[in-house]
Write a protein that holds these residues in place. Structure first.
Motif, short mmCIF file in Angstrom:
data_model
loop_
_atom_site.label_atom_id
_atom_site.label_comp_id
_atom_site.label_asym_id
_atom_site.label_seq_id
_atom_site.Cartn_x
_atom_site.Cartn_y
_atom_site.Cartn_z
N LYS A 120 72.87 67.62 -19.64
CA LYS A 120 72.39 67.08 -18.36
C LYS A 120 70.87 66.95 -18.32
CE LYS A 120 75.97 68.16 -15.04
NZ LYS A 120 76.27 68.67 -13.73
N LEU A 121 70.21 67.75 -19.10
CA LEU A 121 68.75 67.81 -19.05
C LEU A 121 68.17 67.29 -20.34
CD1 LEU A 121 66.15 69.02 -17.62
CD2 LEU A 121 66.62 71.09 -18.92
N SER A 122 67.12 66.49 -20.22
CA SER A 122 66.40 66.11 -21.44
C SER A 122 64.92 66.16 -21.14
CB SER A 122 66.82 64.72 -21.92
OG SER A 122 66.40 63.74 -21.02
N PHE A 123 64.16 66.67 -22.09
CA PHE A 123 62.71 66.65 -21.93
C PHE A 123 62.07 66.41 -23.28
CE2 PHE A 123 64.37 70.95 -21.84
CZ PHE A 123 63.69 71.58 -22.86
N GLY A 124 60.88 65.84 -23.21
CA GLY A 124 60.23 65.50 -24.46
C GLY A 124 58.73 65.40 -24.29
N TYR A 125 58.09 65.23 -25.41
CA TYR A 125 56.64 65.05 -25.41
C TYR A 125 56.30 63.91 -26.34
CZ TYR A 125 51.77 65.70 -26.61
OH TYR A 125 50.45 65.47 -26.85
#
Lengths: 384, 133
Positions: free
Chosen positions: A314-319
């Motif tokens: 459900k969650l995605s995060f990135g840089y």
């Protein structure tokens, strides 16, 4: 110029009319603001363009809150995006072809799952192609008051590579599904002439084992390819402002290429992946002020960089870190992005960090996606 | 229910054409009368996109005076971002689905069908019926 504005309004109206979509009622078909037409102007949460799970037709919008008012996005930032694939009649389409599997067997002969021995790495080019059109207002660090722009963009997946294990898994799941659907308990449902079509569907979906089989099958199909190369091109046109004696002019032209190496990490989540992206973008940018003449001038820039992202269920995060080599100076974009799917009907997208045009100040971008025809958690129109 | 004149011809054959991203599974049953609850003959379930040829009814025996019922169940395994996109996929099914019968006095004939799609299950059921006279 009047003709161009009229054309844009007309195209937008036709698309909305053909989609049976009323954007003010229920706000259905809203999508994350990630179309090339938006990304070109550096106002999307992510500068990475991935043509994944795009709606056949969607309306996108974006709001921005910036520590630096010179970024000055107006309130009229909208885009429409559609995938021609869903509107064109299929020819020789089947499950295997859709999943890029090919056979050497001549047409018309009975084919078994083991006859699909080849993989078409270009198979997603047409299926994932989309066209976007955007209208937006902003100062873009050039104008004193927000000015209007019209953008058009195209994106698709040029290359898709799946591993032998991924392909073998799809074939194995197909065989299991076919066997189940040929079992006596399934035949008995279809052979019963007293059942309506709805009752047949309910009976099949209620059979013991059916849900497990289809869920496992879906997970195999939806595993990210080991490698994908996505490309996009977009052009943005400055509409001009007669009140300030400014004529319409070239805005921006951009070309993107994004390589995505995806590592499946089932220990974290059933559909979780670690992505390593390589990014290239060529930009011909007409939004630059000549300090001597005060006129707009064109600069060519090349962006390259990388992004690392952890995608959970459900969650995605990135840089992402992107360097821009331009004729006069070099800039950087260093932005973290986050996306959280609260429910099937409500998703929050955000970006924070340093943008190319923010002159070192932080920029925060915010987008919301909701009302995607599931059990909507947000109903803005009480009549719907 | 429509009728198809097979006379005393044999074999009578069935073919199903469809263009879809889904996996279709087709089922064909023969009944002696329209009120029968049990079929007396059937074709083994098949995926019409993989087995595209003609299939004999009742092993090639004469089938005049019987009722043919054909059902196809589709399950999509691709991800749909919204119901609008799903409906467009179903429109393709509606436009390309052709259950045909051949071998009778009148030559090839496309049997009319009814369709019901279920977005929540990503599935679709199609049904055709015809009297073989």
């Amino acid at each position: 110029m009047t003709y161009l504005k009229f054309l844009c309004v007309l195209v937008t109206s036709v698309l909305v009319a053909q989609s049976d979509t009323n954007p003010t009622a229920g706000l259905k078909n809203l999508a994350p603001p990630n179309s090339p037409a938006f990304v070109l102007m550096d106002i999307a949460p992510s500068n990475i363009i991935v043509p994944d799970n795009i709606q056949a037709f969607s309306i996108q919008t974006i709001n921005a809150f910036s520590g630096n008012s010179k970024d000055g996005l107006g309130n009229n930032n909208y885009a429409v995006e559609f995938q021609p694939y869903w509107y064109v009649k299929r020819e020789k389409m089947n499950f295997f072809k859709y999943n890029n599997l090919k056979t050497d067997k001549p047409e018309g002969e009975t084919i078994s799952v083991n006859d699909y021995t080849r993989y078409n790495v270009f198979g997603d080019v047409w299926k994932k192609a989309s066209v976007s059109l955007a209208l937006m207002d902003g100062t873009f660090n050039v104008f004193e008051v927000p000015q209007s722009f019209v953008s058009v963009g195209v994106r698709t997946r040029l290359l898709t590579v799946k591993t032998k294990n991924q392909i073998a898994e799809i074939k194995s799941q197909y065989t299991g599904y076919e066997e189940f659907m040929s079992s006596p308990e399934v035949i008995a449902v279809f052979a019963n002439p007293s059942l309506s079509l709805s009752e047949i569907n309910t009976a099949i979906n209620s059979l013991e084992g059916y849900q497990t089989i289809v869920q496992n099958f879906e997970q195999s199909i939806q595993r990210k390819p080991f490698f994908a190369l996505d490309v996009a091109v977009a052009y943005s046109h400055f509409m001009g402002d007669k009140s300030q004696d400014m004529d319409d002019a070239f805005g921006r032209l951009g070309f993107w290429a994004t390589g995505d190496l995806a590592f499946y990490t089932p220990t974290i989540g059933k559909q979780s992946h670690v992505h390593i992206y390589g990014v290239f973008r060529y930009l011909r940018d007409g939004l630059n002020l000549d300090p001597d003449s005060g006129e707009l001038r064109i600069e060519n820039t090349t962006d390259y960089g990388a992004k690392i992202a952890l995608e959970l269920d459900k969650l995605s995060f990135g840089y992402e870190y992107i360097t821009r080599d331009s004729e006069n100076n070099n800039e950087e974009r260093s932005i973290g992005s986050i996306r959280y799917k609260i429910s099937e009907a409500f998703t929050i997208n955000g970006g924070f960090g340093k943008n190319f045009v923010s002159e070192g100040t932080t920029v925060v971008l915010f987008g919301i996606q909701w009302g995607l025809d599931f059990d909507s958690s947000v109903v803005l129109d009480p009549n719907r | 229910m429509e009728a198809y004149n097979v006379g005393t011809n044999a074999p009578i054959k069935l073919k199903i054409a469809i263009e879809t991203e889904a996996i279709p599974m087709s089922y064909a049953f023969l009944y002696h009368t329209i009120d029968d609850k049990e079929f007396f003959s059937s074709i083994p379930p098949f995926d019409p996109t993989q087995k595209t040829g003609w299939k004999q009814l009742d092993g090639g025996n004469p089938v005049n005076g019987t009722i043919l019922r054909v059902l196809t169940f589709l399950r999509f395994f691709n991800d749909f971002p919204d119901e609008k996109t799903f409906k467009l996929a179903i429109k393709q099914v509606e436009d390309t689905y052709e259950p045909s019968i051949n071998g009778g006095d009148d030559g090839p004939y496309t049997i009319p069908f009814k369709l019901k799609a279920f977005y929540e299950n990503k599935s679709c059921v199609l049904e055709s019926g015809i009297k073989l006279i």
